[in-house]
Design a protein around this motif. Structure first.
Motif, PDB file in Angstrom:
ATOM      1  N   ARG A 240     -37.066 -12.421  31.995  1.00  0.00           N
ATOM      2  CA  ARG A 240     -35.906 -12.448  32.898  1.00  0.00           C
ATOM      3  C   ARG A 240     -36.338 -12.176  34.336  1.00  0.00           C
ATOM      4  O   ARG A 240     -35.797 -12.785  35.272  1.00  0.00           O
ATOM      5  N   PHE A 241     -37.293 -11.297  34.532  1.00  0.00           N
ATOM      6  CA  PHE A 241     -37.854 -11.028  35.858  1.00  0.00           C
ATOM      7  C   PHE A 241     -38.344 -12.345  36.477  1.00  0.00           C
ATOM      8  O   PHE A 241     -38.031 -12.675  37.627  1.00  0.00           O
ATOM      9  N   GLY A 242     -39.108 -13.096  35.708  1.00  0.00           N
ATOM     10  CA  GLY A 242     -39.614 -14.371  36.204  1.00  0.00           C
ATOM     11  C   GLY A 242     -38.516 -15.356  36.534  1.00  0.00           C
ATOM     12  O   GLY A 242     -38.572 -16.070  37.542  1.00  0.00           O
ATOM     13  N   GLN A 243     -37.479 -15.394  35.700  1.00  0.00           N
ATOM     14  CA  GLN A 243     -36.355 -16.296  35.960  1.00  0.00           C
ATOM     15  C   GLN A 243     -35.615 -15.903  37.238  1.00  0.00           C
ATOM     16  O   GLN A 243     -35.191 -16.768  38.017  1.00  0.00           O
ATOM     17  N   MET A 244     -35.470 -14.592  37.457  1.00  0.00           N
ATOM     18  CA  MET A 244     -34.788 -14.120  38.663  1.00  0.00           C
ATOM     19  C   MET A 244     -35.554 -14.512  39.915  1.00  0.00           C
ATOM     20  O   MET A 244     -34.958 -14.886  40.935  1.00  0.00           O
ATOM     21  N   MET A 245     -36.881 -14.473  39.852  1.00  0.00           N
ATOM     22  CA  MET A 245     -37.690 -14.871  41.001  1.00  0.00           C
ATOM     23  C   MET A 245     -37.560 -16.376  41.260  1.00  0.00           C
ATOM     24  O   MET A 245     -37.495 -16.812  42.417  1.00  0.00           O
ATOM     25  N   LYS A 246     -37.484 -17.172  40.200  1.00  0.00           N
ATOM     26  CA  LYS A 246     -37.298 -18.614  40.371  1.00  0.00           C
ATOM     27  C   LYS A 246     -35.949 -18.914  41.014  1.00  0.00           C
ATOM     28  O   LYS A 246     -35.830 -19.805  41.860  1.00  0.00           O
ATOM     29  N   GLU A 247     -34.913 -18.174  40.600  1.00  0.00           N
ATOM     30  CA  GLU A 247     -33.586 -18.368  41.171  1.00  0.00           C
ATOM     31  C   GLU A 247     -33.575 -18.028  42.664  1.00  0.00           C
ATOM     32  O   GLU A 247     -32.896 -18.688  43.459  1.00  0.00           O
ATOM     33  N   ILE A 248     -34.325 -16.997  43.038  1.00  0.00           N
ATOM     34  CA  ILE A 248     -34.422 -16.640  44.462  1.00  0.00           C
ATOM     35  C   ILE A 248     -35.121 -17.759  45.240  1.00  0.00           C
ATOM     36  O   ILE A 248     -34.662 -18.166  46.311  1.00  0.00           O
ATOM     37  N   LYS A 249     -36.204 -18.274  44.680  1.00  0.00           N
ATOM     38  CA  LYS A 249     -36.975 -19.305  45.368  1.00  0.00           C
ATOM     39  C   LYS A 249     -36.215 -20.621  45.506  1.00  0.00           C
ATOM     40  O   LYS A 249     -36.366 -21.325  46.515  1.00  0.00           O
ATOM     41  N   ASP A 250     -35.408 -20.958  44.485  1.00  0.00           N
ATOM     42  CA  ASP A 250     -34.692 -22.243  44.585  1.00  0.00           C
ATOM     43  C   ASP A 250     -33.286 -22.094  45.171  1.00  0.00           C
ATOM     44  O   ASP A 250     -32.507 -23.061  45.209  1.00  0.00           O
ATOM     45  N   GLY A 251     -32.948 -20.868  45.616  1.00  0.00           N
ATOM     46  CA  GLY A 251     -31.693 -20.665  46.327  1.00  0.00           C
ATOM     47  C   GLY A 251     -30.459 -20.542  45.461  1.00  0.00           C
ATOM     48  O   GLY A 251     -29.335 -20.643  45.967  1.00  0.00           O
ATOM     49  N   THR A 252     -30.625 -20.309  44.150  1.00  0.00           N
ATOM     50  CA  THR A 252     -29.463 -20.218  43.258  1.00  0.00           C
ATOM     51  C   THR A 252     -29.125 -18.777  42.864  1.00  0.00           C
ATOM     52  O   THR A 252     -28.193 -18.544  42.103  1.00  0.00           O
ATOM     53  N   SER A 253     -29.869 -17.822  43.389  1.00  0.00           N
ATOM     54  CA  SER A 253     -29.625 -16.423  43.033  1.00  0.00           C
ATOM     55  C   SER A 253     -28.301 -15.930  43.615  1.00  0.00           C
ATOM     56  O   SER A 253     -27.946 -16.251  44.755  1.00  0.00           O
ATOM     57  N   THR A 254     -27.584 -15.119  42.818  1.00  0.00           N
ATOM     58  CA  THR A 254     -26.330 -14.520  43.273  1.00  0.00           C
ATOM     59  C   THR A 254     -26.495 -13.027  43.569  1.00  0.00           C
ATOM     60  O   THR A 254     -25.504 -12.326  43.773  1.00  0.00           O
ATOM     61  N   LEU A 255     -27.728 -12.558  43.581  1.00  0.00           N
ATOM     62  CA  LEU A 255     -27.994 -11.142  43.840  1.00  0.00           C
ATOM     63  C   LEU A 255     -27.771 -10.821  45.311  1.00  0.00           C
ATOM     64  O   LEU A 255     -27.878 -11.688  46.177  1.00  0.00           O
ATOM     65  N   ASN A 256     -27.496  -9.556  45.600  1.00  0.00           N
ATOM     66  CA  ASN A 256     -27.302  -9.165  47.000  1.00  0.00           C
ATOM     67  C   ASN A 256     -28.645  -9.118  47.728  1.00  0.00           C
ATOM     68  O   ASN A 256     -29.721  -9.093  47.101  1.00  0.00           O
ATOM     69  N   SER A 257     -28.592  -9.093  49.044  1.00  0.00           N
ATOM     70  CA  SER A 257     -29.806  -9.205  49.859  1.00  0.00           C
ATOM     71  C   SER A 257     -30.752  -8.027  49.646  1.00  0.00           C
ATOM     72  O   SER A 257     -31.979  -8.198  49.671  1.00  0.00           O
ATOM     73  N   SER A 258     -30.230  -6.837  49.422  1.00  0.00           N
ATOM     74  CA  SER A 258     -31.070  -5.663  49.206  1.00  0.00           C
ATOM     75  C   SER A 258     -31.875  -5.793  47.917  1.00  0.00           C
ATOM     76  O   SER A 258     -33.083  -5.506  47.883  1.00  0.00           O
ATOM     77  N   THR A 259     -31.207  -6.245  46.852  1.00  0.00           N
ATOM     78  CA  THR A 259     -31.900  -6.437  45.576  1.00  0.00           C
ATOM     79  C   THR A 259     -32.951  -7.529  45.694  1.00  0.00           C
ATOM     80  O   THR A 259     -34.059  -7.403  45.148  1.00  0.00           O
TER      81      THR A 259
END
Length: 294
Positions: free
Chosen positions: A124-143
C-alpha cells in the motif's frame, strides 16, 4: 538543535494515533538510522519487541513499529492500510527531521517487515507513492510531504528487509495463516468462513470480467515495486506459510529489474522465527545493512 530534536521526538510520541509505537536508542543524538517495522498478521507489540530492542539497544537506531489488525489484512482494507502507512510515515518523518536539523546529515530509513502482514502494508505504501506521482492522490499536503520525505530516504540510501516475506497467497496457505493468527478456534472458523465468501465473490467477479485476481495483483506489485533498489530476503525452505520456491522466483525477477538483493536462506527455521533459531546470523545481516548505509 538539541531542543529541536527533543521537540520532534515528543511530537512523534504524542501523535493521537494508536497503531504505531516509537522506540529510540539510549542516546537519540547518535541514531544511525530510522527503522519502520511492520509485524506479521496478529503480532502484538510484545512479539516484535525483541527486534525493536536489538535495533535500539545494540544498533543505535530509532524504530517506528506496529502491526495491521487481522481484519485489515484479511480484507486488504485500503482505508485502514492507508492509515497505518500514514501514521508510521508521520512518526518517522518527525524523528528524521529532528535528527537532520540537529546533525545536518541525511538519515537513512529502513523498511523491515514480516510475512504478508507487513508486505500488504508496504504494498500500500508503494501504491500511495504512485498515486502521488501520477496526481491522483487525495491525501493532504502535509501527509504527502511526509511520504515523499520518507520514500526518498528509503529509495536513495535505505534498505528493505523482508523476513518470511512476501508469501505467495495460495488459498490453502491463507487458511493456514488465518488458523495460526486467530486468537481462538471459534474465531478461526468464522474468519475462514468469511474468507471463503470473499474468495468466492472475487472468483465470480474475475470470471465475469469485473474483478482482478488478488494474488496476481499483489505478486505483481511486489515484483514491480520501486520503493527501494536494495533488499534483504530472510527465509527458510521449511516455512509452511511462505512458499520459498515462489519467493526465489520473485527474487530472480527483482534482480533482473536491477535491484541489489542480499539473501539469507535457512533450512531449519519456521515462519518469522529465523532470529530465534539463528540470532547471531540474523544480527550479522542487520550489521551488514547498517554498515552499508551509515
Amino acid at each position: 538543535a538539541p531542543f529541536a530534536l527533543h521537540t520532534a521526538l515528543s511530537t512523534a510520541l504524542a501523535r493521537n494515533l494508536t497503531t504505531m509505537n516509537v522506540a529510540t536508542p539510549p542516546s537519540i543524538h547518535d541514531t544511525k538510522a530510522v527503522i519502520i517495522m511492520y509485524g506479521w498478521m496478529a503480532a502484538e507489540p510484545k512479539h516484535v519487541k525483541k527486534y525493536v530492542d536489538l535495533y535500539t539497544q545494540q544498533k543505535s537506531c530509532a524504530v517506528v513499529y506496529g502491526t495491521a489488525s487481522l481484519k485489515t489484512i484479511m480484507s486488504r482494507d485500503k482505508r485502514r492500510l492507508t492509515a497505518i502507512v500514514t501514521e508510521s510515515v508521520q512518526k518517522a518523518a518527525d524523528i528524521v527531521r529532528g535528527l537532520e536539523s540537529s546533525n545536518g546529515l541525511n538519515v537513512p530509513v529502513i523498511l523491515h517487515y514480516f510475512s504478508n502482514g507487513g508486505a500488504f502494508v508496504v504494498e500500500r505504501f508503494g501504491q500511495m507513492m504512485k498515486e502521488i506521482k501520477d496526481g491522483t492522490s487525495t491525501l493532504n499536503s502535509s501527509t504527502i510531504r511526509d511520504l515523499e520525505a520518507i520514500s526518498d530516504r528509503v529509495h536513495e540510501k535505505g534498505f528493505e528487509i523482508l523476513d518470511s516475506a512476501p508469501a505467495y497467497p495460495h488459498a490453502t496457505t491463507l487458511y493456514d495463516v488465518i488458523e495460526t493468527a486467530s486468537p481462538n478456534k471459534a474465531l478461526g472458523i468464522i474468519f475462514k468462513a468469511l474468507f471463503s465468501v470473499f474468495y468466492l465473490i472475487n472468483a465470480i467477479m474475475i470470471a465475469c470480467g469485473r474483478g482482478d485476481n488478488v494474488e496476481k495483483v499483489f505478486w505483481g506489485n511486489m515484483i514491480e515495486s520501486d520503493l527501494c533498489s536494495r533488499q534483504v530476503y530472510i527465509y527458510s525452505t521449511i516455512d509452511k506459510l511462505t512458499d520459498y520456491v515462489k519467493l526465489e522466483e520473485l527474487i530472480e525477477a527483482r534482480k533482473k529489474r536491477g535491484v541489489e538483493v542480499i539473501v539469507q536462506k535457512f533450512n531449519d527455521s519456521d515462519h518469522v522465527l529465523h532470529m530465534r533459531k539463528h540470532p547471531n546470523i540474523y544480527e550479522e545481516v542487520l550489521d551488514q545493512v547498517l554498515k552499508r548505509i551509515t
